[in-house]
Enzyme design. Structure first.
Site, PDB file in Angstrom:
ATOM      1  N   SER A  24       0.820  -1.221   0.000  1.00 50.85           N
ATOM      2  CA  SER A  24       0.000   0.000   0.000  1.00 50.85           C
ATOM      3  C   SER A  24       0.853   1.271   0.000  1.00 50.85           C
ATOM      4  O   SER A  24       0.317   2.378   0.004  1.00 50.85           O
ATOM      5  CB  SER A  24      -0.937   0.009   1.212  1.00 50.85           C
ATOM      6  OG  SER A  24      -0.206  -0.112   2.406  1.00 50.85           O
ATOM      7  N   HIS A 157     -40.331  22.137 -11.829  1.00 54.76           N
ATOM      8  CA  HIS A 157     -40.536  21.215 -12.960  1.00 54.76           C
ATOM      9  C   HIS A 157     -39.899  21.769 -14.241  1.00 54.76           C
ATOM     10  O   HIS A 157     -40.365  21.466 -15.342  1.00 54.76           O
ATOM     11  CB  HIS A 157     -42.016  20.932 -13.205  1.00 54.76           C
ATOM     12  CG  HIS A 157     -42.775  20.598 -11.954  1.00 54.76           C
ATOM     13  ND1 HIS A 157     -42.994  19.312 -11.524  1.00 54.76           N
ATOM     14  CD2 HIS A 157     -43.340  21.402 -11.009  1.00 54.76           C
ATOM     15  CE1 HIS A 157     -43.676  19.328 -10.384  1.00 54.76           C
ATOM     16  NE2 HIS A 157     -43.878  20.590 -10.045  1.00 54.76           N
ATOM     17  N   LYS A 284     -19.070  26.651 -32.067  1.00 54.02           N
ATOM     18  CA  LYS A 284     -19.319  26.089 -30.741  1.00 54.02           C
ATOM     19  C   LYS A 284     -18.489  26.725 -29.642  1.00 54.02           C
ATOM     20  O   LYS A 284     -17.343  27.090 -29.832  1.00 54.02           O
ATOM     21  CB  LYS A 284     -19.014  24.590 -30.759  1.00 54.02           C
ATOM     22  CG  LYS A 284     -19.990  23.811 -31.601  1.00 54.02           C
ATOM     23  CD  LYS A 284     -21.235  23.493 -30.841  1.00 54.02           C
ATOM     24  CE  LYS A 284     -20.953  22.251 -30.013  1.00 54.02           C
ATOM     25  NZ  LYS A 284     -22.128  21.776 -29.344  1.00 54.02           N
ATOM     26  N   ASN A 286     -18.199  25.394 -25.846  1.00 57.74           N
ATOM     27  CA  ASN A 286     -18.707  24.328 -24.973  1.00 57.74           C
ATOM     28  C   ASN A 286     -18.314  24.539 -23.511  1.00 57.74           C
ATOM     29  O   ASN A 286     -17.194  24.952 -23.217  1.00 57.74           O
ATOM     30  CB  ASN A 286     -18.155  22.975 -25.440  1.00 57.74           C
ATOM     31  CG  ASN A 286     -18.682  22.583 -26.810  1.00 57.74           C
ATOM     32  OD1 ASN A 286     -19.776  22.980 -27.193  1.00 57.74           O
ATOM     33  ND2 ASN A 286     -17.888  21.833 -27.543  1.00 57.74           N
ATOM     34  N   GLN A 323      -7.780  -1.771   3.990  1.00 59.43           N
ATOM     35  CA  GLN A 323      -6.759  -1.019   3.257  1.00 59.43           C
ATOM     36  C   GLN A 323      -7.385  -0.322   2.036  1.00 59.43           C
ATOM     37  O   GLN A 323      -6.829   0.627   1.508  1.00 59.43           O
ATOM     38  CB  GLN A 323      -5.636  -1.962   2.826  1.00 59.43           C
ATOM     39  CG  GLN A 323      -4.499  -1.292   2.110  1.00 59.43           C
ATOM     40  CD  GLN A 323      -3.291  -2.205   2.011  1.00 59.43           C
ATOM     41  OE1 GLN A 323      -2.638  -2.492   2.995  1.00 59.43           O
ATOM     42  NE2 GLN A 323      -3.012  -2.691   0.810  1.00 59.43           N
ATOM     43  N   LYS A 326      -8.281   3.924   1.706  1.00 59.30           N
ATOM     44  CA  LYS A 326      -7.484   5.134   1.472  1.00 59.30           C
ATOM     45  C   LYS A 326      -7.612   5.733   0.077  1.00 59.30           C
ATOM     46  O   LYS A 326      -7.792   6.941  -0.080  1.00 59.30           O
ATOM     47  CB  LYS A 326      -6.013   4.847   1.807  1.00 59.30           C
ATOM     48  CG  LYS A 326      -5.777   4.936   3.324  1.00 59.30           C
ATOM     49  CD  LYS A 326      -4.439   4.420   3.750  1.00 59.30           C
ATOM     50  CE  LYS A 326      -4.400   2.923   3.849  1.00 59.30           C
ATOM     51  NZ  LYS A 326      -5.346   2.358   4.835  1.00 59.30           N
TER      52      LYS A 326
END
Ligand code: ARG
Length: 460
Positions: A24, A157, A284, A286, A323, A326
């Site tokens: 780990s 709505h 465009k 975006n 373990q 994490k």
């Protein structure tokens, strides 16, 4: 054969295929600083209890300080073939000070060590996340302040509901984020308990003063049960829940801004700096950063779900499954931090189009105000609702709005309508007619804005 923390009982080296799988260190190196902090306090507690000689305690303390300093100076040094960060620190300590280093782990287990490290980590990192959330709140507050008395429709709505101040809308998101900030405080409080003294599961056999140890590490309390402590990751789950909900809120801000900056709404303009273009379609612009924030919310929620599933079937006591706590916590933390920074950046550069939002805030969404007008003239609300419903039906057929009606036309629907109806049925009058402290009345919104500004200033 490489020495492991538990080599004595074994006569064969571990099979890399099985052992390397369990390493780990790659990710728990992030707990380096906390591991050293915890060990410094443990050494002091052992010395207080007379388990370590003053010389050994001084050597351990000196060695740990040197390790901490080296790791801070050069984070890439915190690396090696070690199983985990605890083994790394101990190996470095023994390399530096020899036998005294081998006495540090007396009466302690990695089960409680990883728990104390993780708790210390969250305690010091949560305030950083809260600072990122405050940046988003500050951006909303700044936009709300600039929006002044601009009006927009609110939606239920996703259909036009009633006029609101643009600032009221912006501060609605700030209110949710303020709860996330508070929820992170709660997560920090939950992590704020000392697990040391629990041993591997049954408690430690050395007379360690856990209250003093807690104080030394800045914990406000000691866990009540060693068996629970060895497998308790509730504080990690609570943290992941707080992060997930904050991501849900950022995602909803992102969705709103994506909609409100679209050609269809055009309420706000997305800054060029906050957008990306298309490789094919030249027109465009975006909202990629916002779409990513919305997308990453799924990732945070996945981490919460994942940890809960990891925890649910465990037999009592520490199990290696834990373990798996994490990586989700670290990734959720990173995800919220970058998402908050991106969201704040986009919000700060938004430009409001008050003419468009104002136009969208008039028309048939004033129907409730018309009904309220009739109520103020004595008509029962249910009846008023019906009268105005008929008006709306007529206006829709004619393609007109309340504003276009002459007083004669008003009075064809009800004799209760008088000259003042024209002034009462506007978006600006509608927000002024809301009366409660949480409403969109300009004074109520100004008070909320001021409270948030004060809170931000007090946090800074
Ligand atoms: N790397 C382990 C974890 O994260 C540390 C605790 C190890 N304890 C043990 N008995 N193997 O949970």
């Amino acid at each position: 054969m490489t020495q492991h923390l538990w080599s004595g009982r074994f006569d064969a080296a571990p099979d890399p295929a099985a052992f390397d799988f369990g390493l780990s260190f790659r990710f728990d190196r992030r707990l380096f600083e906390d591991d050293v902090t915890g060990s410094l306090a443990w050494a002091a507690a052992l010395a207080d209890a007379g388990i370590l000689s003053a010389d050994d305690a001084a050597a351990i303390t000196g060695g740990l300080h040197a390790i901490l300093e080296q790791g801070r100076r050069d984070p890439s040094w915190v690396d090696g073939p070690d199983e985990d960060v605890h083994s790394f620190v101990e190996r470095q300590l023994v390399a530096r000070i020899g036998d005294a280093g081998r006495r540090l782990h007396t009466g302690r287990s990695r089960n409680e060590q990883v728990s104390v490290d993780f708790r210390l980590y969250l305690r010091r990192r949560i305030p950083e996340l809260q600072a990122r959330i405050r940046e988003v709140i500050a951006a909303l507050v700044q936009q709300a302040d600039q929006a002044g008395d601009a009006l927009m429709p609110s939606y239920t709505h996703l259909r036009r509901a009633m006029p609101v101040l643009v600032s009221h809308y912006l501060l609605s998101h700030a209110a949710a984020l303020r709860r996330d900030h508070e929820r992170l405080d709660q997560a920090r409080r939950e992590a704020d308990a000392l697990p040391l003294g629990s041993g591997a599961i049954a408690g430690t056999g050395y007379p360690v003063d856990t209250a003093r140890l807690a104080e030394r590490l800045g914990f406000s309390r000691v866990v009540p049960n060693s068996m629970d402590a060895s497998s308790d990751r509730d504080f990690a789950a609570t943290f992941l829940y707080a992060v997930s909900l904050a991501m849900v809120h950022l995602s909803r801000i992102a969705e709103d801004v994506i909609l409100f900056t679209s050609e269809e709404f055009g309420f706000f303009e997305l800054a060029d700096a906050s957008a990306t273009g298309s490789s094919m379609m030249p027109q465009k612009k975006n909202p990629d950063p916002l779409e990513l924030v919305r997308g990453k919310a799924g990732r945070a929620i996945g981490h919460l779900t994942g940890l809960l599933v990891t925890m649910k079937g465990l037999p009592t006591g520490y199990n290696k499954d834990l373990q798996e706590d994490k990586e989700p916590v670290f990734d959720a933390e990173d995800t919220l931090a970058v998402s908050a920074v991106a969201t704040a950046a986009v919000l700060r550069r938004l430009t409001l189009h008050p003419a468009r939002t104002g136009r969208a805030a008039s028309g048939l969404l004033l129907a409730t105000d018309v009904a309220d007008y009739l109520v103020s003239r004595g008509m029962p609300f249910r009846q008023a609702h019906e009268v105005v419903g008929a008006m709306v039906r007529q206006l829709l057929m004619d393609g007109r709005a309340f504003e276009a009606l002459s007083i004669d036309e008003w009075q064809q629907f009800s004799a209760l309508f008088a000259d003042d109806v024209k002034a009462r049925v506007t978006a600006a009058a509608s927000v002024r007619a809301r009366r409660t402290p949480q409403s969109t009345h300009p004074e109520a919104v100004a008070a909320h804005l001021a409270a948030l500004q004060q809170w931000l200033a007090a946090c800074a």
